[in-house]
Design a protein around this motif. Structure first.
Motif, PDB file in Angstrom:
ATOM      1  N   ARG A   1      39.218  56.243  50.447  1.00 32.07           N
ATOM      2  CA  ARG A   1      40.136  54.950  50.075  1.00 32.07           C
ATOM      3  C   ARG A   1      38.384  54.047  51.080  1.00 32.07           C
ATOM      4  O   ARG A   1      37.522  54.339  51.083  1.00 32.07           O
ATOM      5  N   ILE A   2      39.055  52.764  50.030  1.00 26.24           N
ATOM      6  CA  ILE A   2      37.887  51.406  49.701  1.00 26.24           C
ATOM      7  C   ILE A   2      37.979  50.595  50.860  1.00 26.24           C
ATOM      8  O   ILE A   2      39.364  49.970  50.268  1.00 26.24           O
ATOM      9  N   LEU A   3      36.834  50.091  51.186  1.00 29.41           N
ATOM     10  CA  LEU A   3      37.803  48.704  52.135  1.00 29.41           C
ATOM     11  C   LEU A   3      37.596  47.642  51.699  1.00 29.41           C
ATOM     12  O   LEU A   3      36.669  47.344  50.497  1.00 29.41           O
ATOM     13  N   PRO A   4      38.421  46.590  51.323  1.00 30.66           N
ATOM     14  CA  PRO A   4      38.323  45.452  50.450  1.00 30.66           C
ATOM     15  C   PRO A   4      37.068  44.490  50.705  1.00 30.66           C
ATOM     16  O   PRO A   4      36.542  44.076  52.459  1.00 30.66           O
ATOM     17  N   GLY A   5      36.506  43.304  50.684  1.00 27.22           N
ATOM     18  CA  GLY A   5      35.668  42.514  50.786  1.00 27.22           C
ATOM     19  C   GLY A   5      36.443  41.081  51.262  1.00 27.22           C
ATOM     20  O   GLY A   5      38.045  41.305  51.610  1.00 27.22           O
TER      21      GLY A   5
ATOM     22  N   PRO B   1      35.091  26.506  49.928  1.00 26.10           N
ATOM     23  CA  PRO B   1      34.841  26.280  48.683  1.00 26.10           C
ATOM     24  C   PRO B   1      34.903  27.718  48.478  1.00 26.10           C
ATOM     25  O   PRO B   1      34.916  28.824  49.097  1.00 26.10           O
ATOM     26  N   PRO B   2      34.522  28.501  46.942  1.00 20.73           N
ATOM     27  CA  PRO B   2      34.807  29.432  46.621  1.00 20.73           C
ATOM     28  C   PRO B   2      33.496  30.364  46.564  1.00 20.73           C
ATOM     29  O   PRO B   2      32.259  29.958  47.347  1.00 20.73           O
ATOM     30  N   ASP B   3      33.777  31.718  47.530  1.00 17.78           N
ATOM     31  CA  ASP B   3      33.028  32.996  48.007  1.00 17.78           C
ATOM     32  C   ASP B   3      32.963  34.047  48.076  1.00 17.78           C
ATOM     33  O   ASP B   3      34.332  33.859  48.195  1.00 17.78           O
ATOM     34  N   VAL B   4      32.652  35.026  48.159  1.00 18.74           N
ATOM     35  CA  VAL B   4      33.202  36.283  48.514  1.00 18.74           C
ATOM     36  C   VAL B   4      31.626  37.328  49.558  1.00 18.74           C
ATOM     37  O   VAL B   4      30.476  36.617  49.184  1.00 18.74           O
ATOM     38  N   MET B   5      31.933  37.855  49.762  1.00 20.14           N
ATOM     39  CA  MET B   5      31.838  39.282  50.754  1.00 20.14           C
ATOM     40  C   MET B   5      31.823  40.256  50.872  1.00 20.14           C
ATOM     41  O   MET B   5      33.543  40.516  50.373  1.00 20.14           O
TER      42      MET B   5
END
Length: 300
Positions: A106-110, A116-120
């Protein structure tokens, strides 16, 4: 190898690092590989994992919990982002179909932010690891890197976060701009905090201040170590200016590579702030353990 209850893995762009975990919740083995997400196509991930850890899983079935870029769109299987505000560890993870029946991956979500739009992807696990030891933490966590993350954390949740491309900008400027002719090796410890304060107080002058570094080497004889430190300081000061509204109270918690955290701690002190440190690898592992425990609870 006997004694493996499950496997925790941090699969980044450049490297894979994993821990075989014992029944008592402590690592019994640790391994690394340079087969990061950036070197693999989706159908190569399972083989890369088994090459590194195949002897650890025995007859299976073996739970494998993965954080990081293995869940990116170009990774093993895309693990969709969880939208903030949210807990750094989601209640569910993306199950990966595997050819080897011994694997339960299983892979954990970011995390993502809409405005403002951003991701990690990966850093949220380190945040979860820090909260595992400090569940009542209310403040800001900075995760320095090529793309540094600043997260406002309260009530066990990431309320908001921001990404700064400071590390990448430093690399591009130092290697591909006109400043490449002026930057040398070494480090000027006195020049760095002065440049941090300059970038923090006058961020609108960044383009002229950067060119002044070139001029200083041409007409002032400023050495390459000083130019390197001042370039880093200017860019880091601008980052701190952009993050200052997040630093509302208490110390900034730094989680990252020791040398880089040294610079961030010095920079934060240069603008009158305070910082404390948490070891990055320990936080990653603590976050993966917390995620595994959470996933086990959801299965019962």
């Amino acid at each position: 190898m006997s004694g493996t209850a499950w496997i925790a893995a941090d699969w980044g762009t450049s490297n894979l690092r994993l821990w075989a975990m014992g029944d008592d919740g402590t690592p019994v083995s640790e391994r690394r590989s340079d087969r990061g997400m950036g070197t693999l196509s989706p159908d190569e991930f399972e083989g890369a994992f088994l090459d590194l850890a195949g002897d650890l899983i025995g007859d299976g079935p073996c739970d494998v919990v993965i954080c990081g870029m293995a869940g990116a769109r170009q990774g093993w299987v895309e693990a969709a982002y969880t939208t903030t505000p949210c807990a750094p560890i989601a209640e569910t993870a993306t199950r990966v179909p595997t050819r080897d029946p011994r694997l339960n991956v299983r892979i954990l979500p970011g995390l993502c932010q809409m405005s403002p739009p951003d991701v990690m992807r990966g850093e949220e696990t380190q945040i979860a690891g820090y909260l595992a030891g400090a569940p009542d933490f209310d403040g800001v966590i900075c995760l320095p890197g090529t793309h540094s993350k600043w997260a406002r954390v309260s009530g066990g949740m990431v309320q908001t976060f921001r990404t700064f491309m400071t590390g990448e900008l430093f690399h591009l400027t130092a290697t591909q701009s006109i400043l490449r002719h002026s930057i040398g090796k070494g480090w000027d410890h006195d020049a760095f905090p002065d440049a941090v304060a300059q970038g923090f107080n006058t961020p609108g002058r960044v383009t002229t201040d950067l060119f002044s570094l070139r001029a200083a080497s041409l007409v002032g004889g400023t050495d390459g170590a000083t130019i390197r430190a001042r370039l880093s300081g200017l860019l880091m000061g601008i980052e701190l200016n952009g993050a200052q509204d997040l630093m509302t109270q208490g110390d900034v918690v730094l989680i990252g590579a020791p040398d880089l955290c040294d610079h961030y701690e010095q920079a934060i002190r240069a603008i009158g702030g305070r910082a404390q440190r948490a070891e990055a690898t320990a936080m990653t592992l603590a976050g993966l353990i917390a995620a595994h425990d959470r996933l086990k609870e959801d299965q019962t």
